[in-house]
Design an enzyme around this catalytic site. Structure first.
Site, short mmCIF file in Angstrom:
data_model
loop_
_atom_site.label_atom_id
_atom_site.label_comp_id
_atom_site.label_asym_id
_atom_site.label_seq_id
_atom_site.Cartn_x
_atom_site.Cartn_y
_atom_site.Cartn_z
N LYS A 61 0.83 -1.21 0.00
CA LYS A 61 0.00 0.00 0.00
C LYS A 61 0.87 1.26 0.00
CE LYS A 61 -1.63 1.56 4.18
NZ LYS A 61 -1.36 2.96 4.50
N ASN A 62 1.88 1.28 0.87
CA ASN A 62 2.64 2.53 1.04
C ASN A 62 3.65 2.77 -0.07
OD1 ASN A 62 1.11 3.04 3.23
ND2 ASN A 62 2.66 2.52 4.76
N CYS A 121 -3.54 13.00 13.83
CA CYS A 121 -4.42 11.83 13.86
C CYS A 121 -4.08 11.01 15.09
CB CYS A 121 -4.31 11.01 12.59
SG CYS A 121 -2.76 10.16 12.44
N ARG A 144 1.79 14.31 13.45
CA ARG A 144 2.01 14.17 12.01
C ARG A 144 2.05 15.51 11.24
NH1 ARG A 144 -0.72 8.94 9.63
NH2 ARG A 144 1.22 8.93 8.47
N ASP A 188 4.98 0.50 12.02
CA ASP A 188 3.73 -0.10 11.55
C ASP A 188 3.59 -1.57 11.97
OD1 ASP A 188 2.99 2.27 10.45
OD2 ASP A 188 3.51 1.76 8.39
N ARG A 192 -8.96 0.11 5.12
CA ARG A 192 -8.10 1.07 4.43
C ARG A 192 -6.80 0.41 3.94
NH1 ARG A 192 -6.29 5.48 7.96
NH2 ARG A 192 -4.91 5.55 6.18
C1 EPZ Z 1 4.57 6.85 6.50
O1 EPZ Z 1 3.88 7.97 7.06
C2 EPZ Z 1 3.58 5.72 6.43
N1 EPZ Z 1 2.45 6.10 5.60
C3 EPZ Z 1 3.11 5.33 7.84
O2 EPZ Z 1 2.27 4.19 7.72
C4 EPZ Z 1 4.34 4.98 8.68
O3 EPZ Z 1 3.91 4.72 10.00
C5 EPZ Z 1 5.33 6.14 8.67
O4 EPZ Z 1 5.69 6.48 7.31
C6 EPZ Z 1 6.63 5.82 9.40
O5 EPZ Z 1 7.25 4.72 8.81
C7 EPZ Z 1 2.53 6.00 4.29
O6 EPZ Z 1 3.54 5.67 3.70
C8 EPZ Z 1 1.28 6.28 3.52
P1 EPZ Z 1 6.84 10.16 8.48
P2 EPZ Z 1 4.56 9.43 7.03
O7 EPZ Z 1 6.72 11.48 7.82
O8 EPZ Z 1 5.44 9.54 5.85
C9 EPZ Z 1 7.67 13.32 11.96
C10 EPZ Z 1 0.24 3.01 7.86
O9 EPZ Z 1 -0.38 2.50 8.81
N2 EPZ Z 1 7.51 14.31 10.90
O10 EPZ Z 1 7.97 9.29 8.07
O11 EPZ Z 1 3.46 10.42 7.17
C11 EPZ Z 1 6.39 12.54 12.25
O12 EPZ Z 1 5.56 13.23 13.15
C12 EPZ Z 1 0.86 4.37 8.01
O13 EPZ Z 1 0.35 2.44 6.76
C13 EPZ Z 1 7.84 15.63 11.15
O14 EPZ Z 1 8.25 16.00 12.26
O15 EPZ Z 1 5.46 9.39 8.34
C14 EPZ Z 1 6.94 11.25 12.81
O16 EPZ Z 1 7.30 11.42 14.16
C15 EPZ Z 1 0.57 4.97 9.34
N3 EPZ Z 1 7.68 16.56 10.15
C16 EPZ Z 1 8.20 11.04 11.98
O17 EPZ Z 1 8.57 12.33 11.48
C17 EPZ Z 1 7.26 16.20 8.90
O18 EPZ Z 1 7.14 17.08 8.03
C18 EPZ Z 1 8.06 10.08 10.82
O19 EPZ Z 1 6.90 10.40 10.04
C19 EPZ Z 1 6.93 14.86 8.66
C20 EPZ Z 1 7.07 13.93 9.67
#
Ligand code: EPZ
Length: 424
Positions: free
Chosen positions: A22-23, A120, A125, A311, A403
């Site tokens: 999916k991702n 969320c 996020r 995840d 989802r």
């Molecule tokens: C991706 O989300 C995945 N989603 C998530 O899977 C997964 O948990 C996550 O990566 C971490 O591996 C998809 O690929 C669609 P991040 P993403 O930006 O990219 C912080 C699922 O269940 N951060 O890597 O949105 C954030 O708060 C989903 O399939 C900032 O501070 O996650 C977190 O602590 C849930 N500023 C960390 O970085 C930003 O601009 C990692 O988040 C962006 C993120």
């Protein structure tokens, strides 16, 4: 609304095929905005998030249909639909990953208006790192009436770090990479995410004509090219779906063979399961999980790839609830991602949360209860707990599960679980 009902206690046995990731699929579909002509993508799972992404791309002028062999054809044509640049609130609120149209829109159409994805249940996020990267490439960005409004006459290569408080960002790296592939000059992304799904996007773009190097490392170099063309591509197998089925085998003390698995993408998950005492053997793209009753507690820390994925945290928590002794989980990516622990407690689990840690004292058995799903992976953890609990577990709000997992209850039932979907 549907719920899932499970009579726990069945040992799972048999074979299950793992779907495409999916991702990986979501950002690759968004990247089709950059390509001229048709792309045919194989392995896309039939789940709600993909349907949402299809609607978002159709709103942006994409012509999308399923072909007879099950692949998804996506067509964007150069020079058409330039004025379509909006990803509206009612679609973005359903799925945060829709934010990954931002980079492609900005690059290809010079403008993007994407609803700001809010916080969320798994945490705040933010998207500050996405916006920092896109600004560095030369776009102007403002937030107005709940939308990120970005524009750029020309994107220019630059050097950017995507390091944040909790490491790098997966979708932020996707957004900056997709904005940079058609930019003028060379972009270097330091502290880039190197998750297999980010690698898959980079391989997809390279096949379409992009010049990205450093794939799989934390430093990506992107030499801008003039145009990209439609291609045929097959998405990598979903490592989180695979890990979830592995734990389904382990938690029910069963024996399951998974087909279509990339063992290299699952190294941290497999290593931790072996440490707990689960037997795992691999043969080509088949992986067999075999269990015994002699499991050990474990300490787990979720980290960016190649570390243990966040995840998989809820699924490991469910398993460790059934292993006698003390286990500690440290959530290294989303410190608040423990909502499922309260639901597992309703099933008799002994879990203390002191963010970002959860301490679990394994109990002899879990018992069936009514539980509520708060997010996709939390739901997977609750289903796994239900498979082994004594009595009946009713899992509510399963739209979160729909989802991200295709026909989860059907596939578990084919492995021998007593699990049904019921209309509430
Ligand atoms: C991706 O989300 C995945 N989603 C998530 O899977 C997964 O948990 C996550 O990566 C971490 O591996 C998809 O690929 C669609 P991040 P993403 O930006 O990219 C912080 C699922 O269940 N951060 O890597 O949105 C954030 O708060 C989903 O399939 C900032 O501070 O996650 C977190 O602590 C849930 N500023 C960390 O970085 C930003 O601009 C990692 O988040 C962006 C993120």
């Amino acid at each position: 609304m549907d719920k899932i009902v499970i009579e726990g206690g069945r040992r799972l046995e048999g074979k299950v095929r793992i779907n495409g990731a999916k991702n990986a699929a979501l950002p690759i579909m968004a990247a089709c905005l950059l390509l001229h002509g048709p792309s045919r993508i194989k392995g896309i799972p039939d789940i709600v998030d993909i349907r949402t992404q299809i609607r978002i791309l159709e709103n942006l002028g994409g012509e999308i249909r399923y072909l007879e062999d099950g692949s998804l054809e996506i067509i964007f044509r150069d020079g058409e639909n330039k004025e379509k640049v909006t990803a509206p609130y009612d679609l973005v609120r359903k799925m945060r990953a829709s934010v990954c149209v931002l980079g492609p829109l900005l690059s290809k159409r010079g403008n993007a208006k994407v609803s700001y994805p809010g916080g969320c249940v798994i945490g705040q996020r933010p998207i500050d790192l996405h916006l920092k990267g896109l600004s560095a490439l030369g776009s102007s960005i403002e937030t107005k009436e709940g939308y990120v409004i970005a524009s750029a006459n020309k994107l220019r290569g630059t050097r950017i770090s995507l390091k944040g408080q909790y490491g790098t960002t997966v979708l932020g790296t996707c957004n900056v990479m997709t904005a940079a592939v058609l930019a003028e000059g060379t972009t270097i992304i330091d502290d880039a995410a190197c998750e297999p799904e980010v690698q898959d996007l980079a391989h997809f773009l390279n096949k379409a004509g992009a010049k990205i190097s450093g794939i799989g490392s934390n430093a990506l170099t992107i030499e801008g090219v003039k145009e990209l063309h439609g291609i045929d591509y097959e998405i990598i197998p979903d490592r989180i779906e695979a890990g979830t089925f592995m734990i389904a085998g382990a938690i029910t003390r069963g024996e399951i063979t998974l087909e279509n698995v990339r063992e290299d993408h699952l190294a941290a998950t497999i290593e931790k399961l072996r440490e707990i005492g689960v037997e795992i053997t691999t043969n080509g793209n088949y992986t067999t999980v075999k269990s015994n009753n002699d499991y050990q507690p474990a300490n787990i820390t979720t980290m960016p790839y190649p570390g243990l994925p966040t995840d998989m945290q809820a699924q490991f928590m469910a398993l460790l609830c059934t292993v006698s002794g003390k286990s500690v989980i440290t959530e290294g990516i989303f410190p608040d991602r423990f909502i499922h622990s309260a639901e597992l407690r309703r099933m008799g689990a002994d879990i203390q949360v002191d963010v970002p840690y959860a301490t679990i004292n394994g109990t002899p058995f879990l018992s069936g209860a009514h539980v509520m799903v708060s997010d996709l992976r939390a739901g997977a953890g609750l289903v796994l707990a239900g498979l082994v609990a004594k009595g009946t577990t009713h899992i509510h709000r399963i739209y979160h599960l729909d989802r991200g997992y295709e026909q989860l209850e059907k596939r578990l039932s084919q492995l021998g679980a007593n699990i049904t979907r019921v209309q509430e």
